[in-house]
Design an enzyme around this catalytic site. Structure first.
Site, PDB file in Angstrom:
ATOM      1  CE  LYS A  90      -3.417   2.883   1.233  1.00 44.70           C
ATOM      2  NZ  LYS A  90      -4.353   3.351   0.193  1.00 44.70           N
ATOM      3  CB  CYS A 110      -2.784   8.442  -6.019  1.00 43.52           C
ATOM      4  SG  CYS A 110      -4.252   8.443  -4.967  1.00 43.52           S
TER       5      CYS A 110
END
Lengths: 284, 269
Positions: A41, A126
């Site tokens: 992550k 992102c």
């Protein structure tokens, strides 16, 4: 055996960043040792609280998310998460993100000292953080970021690209010219959903990243376009749910694949995909 | 926690739009605690894509109750669900003998009243489908012989769920309906009379939980609420089911919850 930069993978199937936590969440649900690699992550320099709720919403054959890179920062990662990851015996690729090239560099510098970090994936794409635009939407910014990080680390460097662009090939080329060992694509597509009862967006962040099987045709097309235009290995992802999906990406030119959203629906799916891909490789 | 293929033992509509499903899942039954949940895969395909988090309604013992002696062998679990969308619709159409993937038990459940009080007692408040995890809790409380009163809030008398189950366990029962077709007409929270030493457990719509949490904090009564949030993985990987708690930080409904101490929650979004 697949080679991405300096990393040797025993099979081409990795688990994608943001969908597999730091691997310990999946202990007992999948044989972690069998994975080609684990991409963790995304971490940032400082802890990040993440976006307001609601953060996810289901869409037709897919889901939107706007988590906002919630994480406890690089120091916590090295202290609390890396020891577990290093014991699995599978290459560990750490996904990192920052607001500017300096932050990426600082992260790379810290991770470069850690011998159990095999590679760094630069999350240039992102869609859920407040910034003027994504680094991966601008070829100069991509080039500058990758180049400055490259100077800080000898570890395998993967640039994760965004599909929210006009021409993904020129971004991939910029990343490779700047010294990336590989590019991974695609990150999520920016989307939104509205609740007609309330008239409000279904996500707290209003927009979010679309993932799941509905994005696979787009991902496949982009992987194919990039793979035929660059020499570095391409890591393909986007909506892979089955071994057959993974094989499609390999045929399109990817050297490896990442399994993302599918792990949410079936935490053991990557093991099944590895078996299926191996079967295909043998009969090929 | 395990991901298993469970055989459906039964799947019945117990009130309009509400179904009770029994699943053959000994492992989950043996390890489950009240307030925990399972992630149920409704479709074999990819639309709907995500699993549905459903709380464990109660445990299911082997054989008929008459044949049971002493410690009953656990055969599986029951889930109680409302048909609200595509996923639960598909689930409601499944037949006995069909297999479904269930991952669990997941999350942190309720904590029973502590022995700090000389005579612990419990108040359970259920709003609509929020009754689902409270039957399992009532069973545990009954085993520990803890005095329990259950408050059920429903739309109309047709939608009052599990009243018989609570009565069978010896719990006191009070009912409120939106239309007054049974019991008190209005919100169930209006019926609540708190007393010191009791512990309140609530599950239901967010405004109801917020109201009860507020009452308990004011009266200095311990209270746990079970929250429902949109979830993808159910196991702490996606970070989708964030809940804002004291200290202005986010906890996860799936892993830190779904049961939280009421005084920890920041209700305003």
């Amino acid at each position: 055996m697949v080679k991405i930069g300096k990393i040797n993978l025993k099979n081409p199937v990795m688990v994608a960043s943001g969908t597999f936590g730091y691997a310990e969440e999946f202990e007992g649900l999948i044989d972690l040792k069998k994975l080609g690699a684990i991409v963790t992550k995304t971490i940032t320099l400082d802890p990040k609280q993440g976006n307001p709720m609601p953060r996810i919403c289901e869409t037709a054959s897919g889901m939107l998310n706007a988590i906002g890179l919630q994480n406890k920062g690089v120091d916590n990662f090295i202290e609390e998460k890396l020891p577990y990851l290093s014991k699995i015996g599978v290459p560990v690729i750490v996904s990192v993100s920052g607001d500017c090239a300096d932050e990426f560099c600082e992260l790379a510098k810290r991770l470069d000292r850690e011998k159990h970090v095999d590679g760094i994936e630069l999350n240039l794409s992102c869609p859920n953080i407040k910034a003027r635009g994504l680094i991966a939407q601008d070829k100069e910014a991509t080039y500058e970021t990758v180049k400055s990080v490259r100077e800080k680390t000898g570890k395998t460097l993967i640039a994760k690209l965004s599909p929210n662009v006009t021409d993904i090939v020129e971004i991939a080329e910029a990343a490779c010219e700047a010294g990336a060992d590989s590019v991974s694509l695609i990150n999520t597509l920016i989307g939104m959903a509205i609740d007609v009862e309330t008239g409000k967006p279904k996500l707290g962040n209003i927009t979010g990243g679309l993932s799941g099987p509905c994005i696979k045709p787009i991902a496949l097309r982009m992987v194919w376009e990039v793979a035929k235009n660059i020499d570095k290995p391409v890591i393909g992802m986007g909506g892979i749910m089955t071994a057959q999906d993974a094989v499609e990406f390999l045929i399109a030119g990817a050297k490896a694949v990442q399994i993302g959203t599918a792990s949410f629906i079936d935490p053991g799916i990557s093991g099944k995909i590895i078996k299926g891909v191996e079967k295909w490789t043998k009969t090929k | 926690m395990k991901d298993i293929k469970a055989r459906i033992l039964s799947n019945k509509e117990i009130a309009p739009g509400y179904f009770k499903m029994a699943l053959d899942a000994p492992y989950i039954a043996k390890t489950a605690k009240p307030g925990q949940f399972v992630q149920v895969r409704c479709s074999d395909g990819f639309d709907p894509l995500l699993r549905r988090p459903l709380s464990i309604h109660r445990l299911k013992a082997q054989g008929s109750p008459r044949l049971r002696s002493g410690q009953a062998r656990l055969k599986g679990i029951e889930i109680l669900y409302e048909v609200v969308g595509k996923g639960t619709k598909i689930l409601s159409e499944k037949k006995d003998g069909n297999l479904v993937d269930i991952l669990g038990p997941l999350g942190n459940g309720f904590t029973l009243p502590t022995a700090l009080n000389l005579e612990p007692s419990a108040i359970l408040v259920a709003g609509g489908i929020g009754v689902a995890p409270l039957v399992f809790l009532a069973e545990e409380l009954a085993k520990k012989k803890i005095d329990t009163v259950v408050f059920i809030g429903a739309r109309t008398k047709k939608f009052i769920l599990c009243a018989k189950d609570f009565k069978k366990l010896g719990a006191g029962l009070q009912i409120a309906t939106d239309d007054g077709s049974r019991g008190y007409k209005g919100f169930v929270s209006r019926l609540l009379k708190l007393r010191a030493g009791t512990k309140v457990y609530a599950c239901g719509p967010r405004p109801m939980l917020e109201c009860i949490a507020g009452m308990c904090i004011k009266e200095n009564v311990e209270c746990e609420v079970s929250l429902e949030e949109k979830m993808a993985c159910g196991m702490g990987a996606c970070l989708g089911c964030a809940v804002k708690v004291a200290g202005n930080e986010y906890k996860l409904a799936c892993k830190d919850g779904p049961v939280f101490s009421a005084n920890k929650i920041i209700w305003l979004r």
